[in-house]
Design a protein around this motif. Sequence first.
Motif, mmCIF file in Angstrom:
data_model
loop_
_atom_site.group_PDB
_atom_site.id
_atom_site.type_symbol
_atom_site.label_atom_id
_atom_site.label_comp_id
_atom_site.label_asym_id
_atom_site.label_seq_id
_atom_site.Cartn_x
_atom_site.Cartn_y
_atom_site.Cartn_z
ATOM 1 N N GLY A 200 15.524 15.064 64.709
ATOM 2 C CA GLY A 200 16.548 14.121 65.166
ATOM 3 C C GLY A 200 17.720 14.716 65.917
ATOM 4 O O GLY A 200 18.707 14.026 66.150
ATOM 5 N N LEU A 201 17.635 15.970 66.316
ATOM 6 C CA LEU A 201 18.741 16.569 67.052
ATOM 7 C C LEU A 201 18.539 16.388 68.544
ATOM 8 O O LEU A 201 17.416 16.266 69.023
ATOM 9 N N LYS A 202 19.639 16.376 69.264
ATOM 10 C CA LYS A 202 19.591 16.284 70.730
ATOM 11 C C LYS A 202 19.707 17.722 71.236
ATOM 12 O O LYS A 202 20.738 18.360 71.065
ATOM 13 N N VAL A 203 18.629 18.228 71.840
ATOM 14 C CA VAL A 203 18.559 19.645 72.188
ATOM 15 C C VAL A 203 18.493 19.855 73.697
ATOM 16 O O VAL A 203 17.714 19.205 74.387
ATOM 17 N N SER A 204 19.338 20.763 74.182
ATOM 18 C CA SER A 204 19.261 21.232 75.560
ATOM 19 C C SER A 204 18.912 22.708 75.484
ATOM 20 O O SER A 204 19.191 23.362 74.472
ATOM 21 N N THR A 205 18.313 23.235 76.549
ATOM 22 C CA THR A 205 17.954 24.649 76.532
ATOM 23 C C THR A 205 18.461 25.360 77.780
ATOM 24 O O THR A 205 18.676 24.739 78.826
ATOM 25 N N ALA A 206 18.654 26.664 77.643
ATOM 26 C CA ALA A 206 19.025 27.520 78.762
ATOM 27 C C ALA A 206 18.297 28.844 78.559
ATOM 28 O O ALA A 206 18.130 29.295 77.426
ATOM 29 N N THR A 207 17.836 29.441 79.652
ATOM 30 C CA THR A 207 17.070 30.680 79.527
ATOM 31 C C THR A 207 17.862 31.915 79.944
ATOM 32 O O THR A 207 17.329 33.008 79.984
ATOM 33 N N SER A 208 19.159 31.731 80.237
ATOM 34 C CA SER A 208 19.986 32.889 80.584
ATOM 35 C C SER A 208 21.433 32.624 80.178
ATOM 36 O O SER A 208 21.823 31.472 79.963
ATOM 37 N N GLY A 209 22.197 33.693 80.089
ATOM 38 C CA GLY A 209 23.615 33.565 79.756
ATOM 39 C C GLY A 209 24.365 32.744 80.789
ATOM 40 O O GLY A 209 25.183 31.889 80.460
#
Length: 146
Positions: free
Chosen positions: A30-39
Motif C-alpha cells: 500500500g505504499l506509493k513508491v517512486s524510484t531513482a537509479t542515481s544520486g
Amino acid sequence: MTEELKAKVLLVDDEVDFLETLAERLEARGLKVSTATSGEEAVAAADKEGYDLIVLDLSMPGIDGLETLKRIKTRQPEAEIIILTGQGSIRTGIEAMKLGAEDFLQKPVNISELLEKISEAKDKRMLVLESKSVKEIEKILHTKGW
C-alpha cells in the motif's frame, strides 16, 4: 486506506533488479513508491516531490549515497532518509547518520524492518510538519495583532 495515509517513498539504488523488486514489495503493502537509479536523479526527484521517506543506497556510481544525502539535506533539512549499505560498512552508516540520515539498514533488506522504519519516518515527518504549521500560524497571529 485512504490516499493521504499512504506513505510516499523514494527508493534510490543503481541495481535495477533490486530496485524494482523492492518497489513491488512496498507497493503491494500500500505504499506509493517512486524510484531513482542515481544520486543525481534522487536529488532532482526530492526537489520536485515531498517524500515521507527516502531509502538511499550508499554505493552508487556518480554521486554516492553520502553525497546524495548531503545534497538532499541541504535543500530539505526535514527529509527523512534511511541509508542502505551492501558492504556491511558500519562506519559509513554511522557517518551517514552524522550527516542526518535517520538510520541505516544492511542489504539484503528485511522487508518488515524496512516497513517499520518507513512507518516511524512518516510519523516523525507528520509531527515535524504539524509543528511547522503551528509555528507559521502563531507567526501570522502575532503579525496580525489578534
